[in-house]
Design a protein around this motif. Structure first.
Motif, short mmCIF file in Angstrom:
data_model
loop_
_atom_site.label_atom_id
_atom_site.label_comp_id
_atom_site.label_asym_id
_atom_site.label_seq_id
_atom_site.Cartn_x
_atom_site.Cartn_y
_atom_site.Cartn_z
N TRP A 46 18.58 34.28 30.35
CA TRP A 46 18.27 34.47 31.78
C TRP A 46 17.31 35.64 31.94
O TRP A 46 17.46 36.67 31.28
CB TRP A 46 19.55 34.74 32.56
N ARG A 47 16.32 35.47 32.79
CA ARG A 47 15.44 36.58 33.14
C ARG A 47 15.42 36.75 34.65
O ARG A 47 15.21 35.77 35.37
CB ARG A 47 13.98 36.30 32.73
N ASN A 48 15.60 37.97 35.09
CA ASN A 48 15.39 38.23 36.50
C ASN A 48 13.88 38.09 36.76
O ASN A 48 13.07 38.22 35.85
CB ASN A 48 15.91 39.62 36.88
N MET A 93 12.20 28.25 34.07
CA MET A 93 13.58 27.85 33.80
C MET A 93 14.41 29.06 33.36
O MET A 93 15.63 29.07 33.52
CB MET A 93 13.62 26.76 32.74
N HIS A 94 13.77 30.08 32.82
CA HIS A 94 14.51 31.30 32.46
C HIS A 94 15.02 32.01 33.72
O HIS A 94 16.13 32.53 33.74
CB HIS A 94 13.62 32.26 31.67
N VAL A 95 14.21 32.02 34.77
CA VAL A 95 14.63 32.65 36.02
C VAL A 95 15.79 31.87 36.65
O VAL A 95 16.66 32.43 37.30
CB VAL A 95 13.43 32.73 37.00
N VAL A 153 16.78 28.82 27.18
CA VAL A 153 17.13 29.76 26.11
C VAL A 153 16.09 29.61 25.00
O VAL A 153 15.65 28.50 24.69
CB VAL A 153 18.57 29.52 25.61
N ASP A 154 15.66 30.74 24.47
CA ASP A 154 14.72 30.74 23.34
C ASP A 154 15.52 31.05 22.08
O ASP A 154 16.18 32.09 22.02
CB ASP A 154 13.64 31.81 23.53
N LEU A 155 15.46 30.15 21.12
CA LEU A 155 16.26 30.32 19.91
C LEU A 155 15.39 30.33 18.66
O LEU A 155 14.31 29.72 18.65
CB LEU A 155 17.29 29.19 19.79
N ALA A 190 7.68 24.48 21.06
CA ALA A 190 7.54 25.51 20.04
C ALA A 190 6.65 26.59 20.66
O ALA A 190 5.70 26.27 21.37
CB ALA A 190 6.88 24.93 18.80
N GLU A 191 6.98 27.85 20.42
CA GLU A 191 6.19 28.91 21.06
C GLU A 191 5.81 30.00 20.06
O GLU A 191 6.53 30.30 19.10
CB GLU A 191 6.95 29.51 22.24
N VAL A 192 4.65 30.56 20.32
CA VAL A 192 4.16 31.73 19.58
C VAL A 192 4.12 32.86 20.59
O VAL A 192 3.28 32.84 21.49
CB VAL A 192 2.74 31.49 19.02
N ILE A 218 11.80 28.51 19.44
CA ILE A 218 11.75 27.24 20.16
C ILE A 218 12.40 27.48 21.53
O ILE A 218 13.45 28.12 21.62
CB ILE A 218 12.50 26.11 19.42
N HIS A 219 11.73 26.98 22.54
CA HIS A 219 12.21 27.13 23.92
C HIS A 219 12.90 25.83 24.34
O HIS A 219 12.33 24.76 24.22
CB HIS A 219 11.00 27.44 24.82
N PHE A 220 14.13 25.97 24.81
CA PHE A 220 14.92 24.83 25.26
C PHE A 220 15.29 25.06 26.74
O PHE A 220 15.64 26.18 27.12
CB PHE A 220 16.25 24.74 24.50
#
Ligand code: ZN
Length: 256
Positions: free
Chosen positions: A164-166, A180-182, A187-189, A233-235, A252-254
């Motif tokens: 979660w990100r504010n 989606m984080h907000v 979740v990034d794993l 997939a993220e860099v 990886i961002h889910f």
């Protein structure tokens, strides 16, 4: 003034009665990736002054931590008009102490977010914001199923880089203001850096992780009808889509 004098004063039609309340919340500047802050936002504070006859009162009201976070969602509406209609401002009781999931510790789920540091707000989790706990566990289970031998679940740990990100924190890195984080749905794993899996390179493990997301029907690649799930997939903060095998992919961002 004696009480009689005071009553007389109150009985007068009075220009001497005065109440002022002049809130002046600062309007946030337009959302711009790279701005925002990883630190707690400044709470808004109002001073209310009232004077009746000889009596004066002055009170300051300052937002607590929850309202400061809720204010960020309000500000997001102003700063990102294109998202305004769908931004949901969490209610007070949408927040609770959150905590660990089945496979991730409370610290991992908190991912060093210094914003919310005090119990019971050390993790924001609720019916609208805590989907990432269950999501992270589902990914863990599928990733371990893929790495384990049939019938024998693996024990290959993952690390959570971002949950979660504010809104203020999200603005530091995300191109999407109402990410989606907000919403507490992402979740990034990544494979835990200190946990090696025999016969697999780190990038191969990234692809196993990506495959776990596909198996959970995340992302739009394996869907006839796109919905709001995500799998990238993220860099760093750059989405490189499904190129999990790139050596620079670091998580990886889910989301769902
Ligand atoms: Zn992400």
């Amino acid at each position: 003034m004696d009480s009689r004098g005071h009553s007389e004063c109150l009985a007068q039609k009075s220009e001497r009665r005065r109440v002022s309340f002049v809130p002046a919340p600062p309007l946030g500047p337009k959302y711009k990736t790279g701005e925002g802050s990883r630190l707690p936002s400044k709470p808004l504070s109002y001073t209310i002054e009232a004077a009746i006859c000889s009596q004066n009162g002055k009170r300051s009201i300052t937002q607590d931590e929850l309202d400061t976070i809720r204010q960020e969602y309000e500000n997001l509406k102003l700063a990102s008009p294109s998202d305004a209609a769908r931004v949901v401002v969490p209610e007070w009781n949408d927040f609770n102490s959150g905590g660990a999931s089945v496979h991730f510790t409370s610290d991992q789920m908190l991912y060093n977010n210094p914003y919310v540091t005090k119990a019971p707000y050390n993790q924001v989790a609720n019916v609208t914001l805590d989907h990432y706990h269950e999501l992270a566990d589902d990914v863990w289970n599928e990733y371990n199923r893929l790495l384990g031998t049939p019938g024998v679940p693996g024990k290959f740990p993952l690390d959570a880089g971002s949950t979660w990100r504010n809104p203020q924190r999200n603005e530091v890195s995300s191109l999407a203001p109402y990410s989606m984080h907000v919403r507490g749905r992402a979740v990034d794993l990544e494979p835990l850096k200190t946990a090696f899996v025999p016969g697999k390179t780190r990038q191969q493990l990234m692809c196993v992780l990506y495959q776990a997301g596909l198996n959970l029907h995340l992302g739009q690649k394996n869907k006839a009808i796109p919905d709001d799930t995500e799998l990238f997939a993220e860099v760093g903060n750059d989405n490189v889509d499904d190129q999990c095998i790139r050596v620079d992919v670091d998580h990886i961002h889910f989301a769902r």
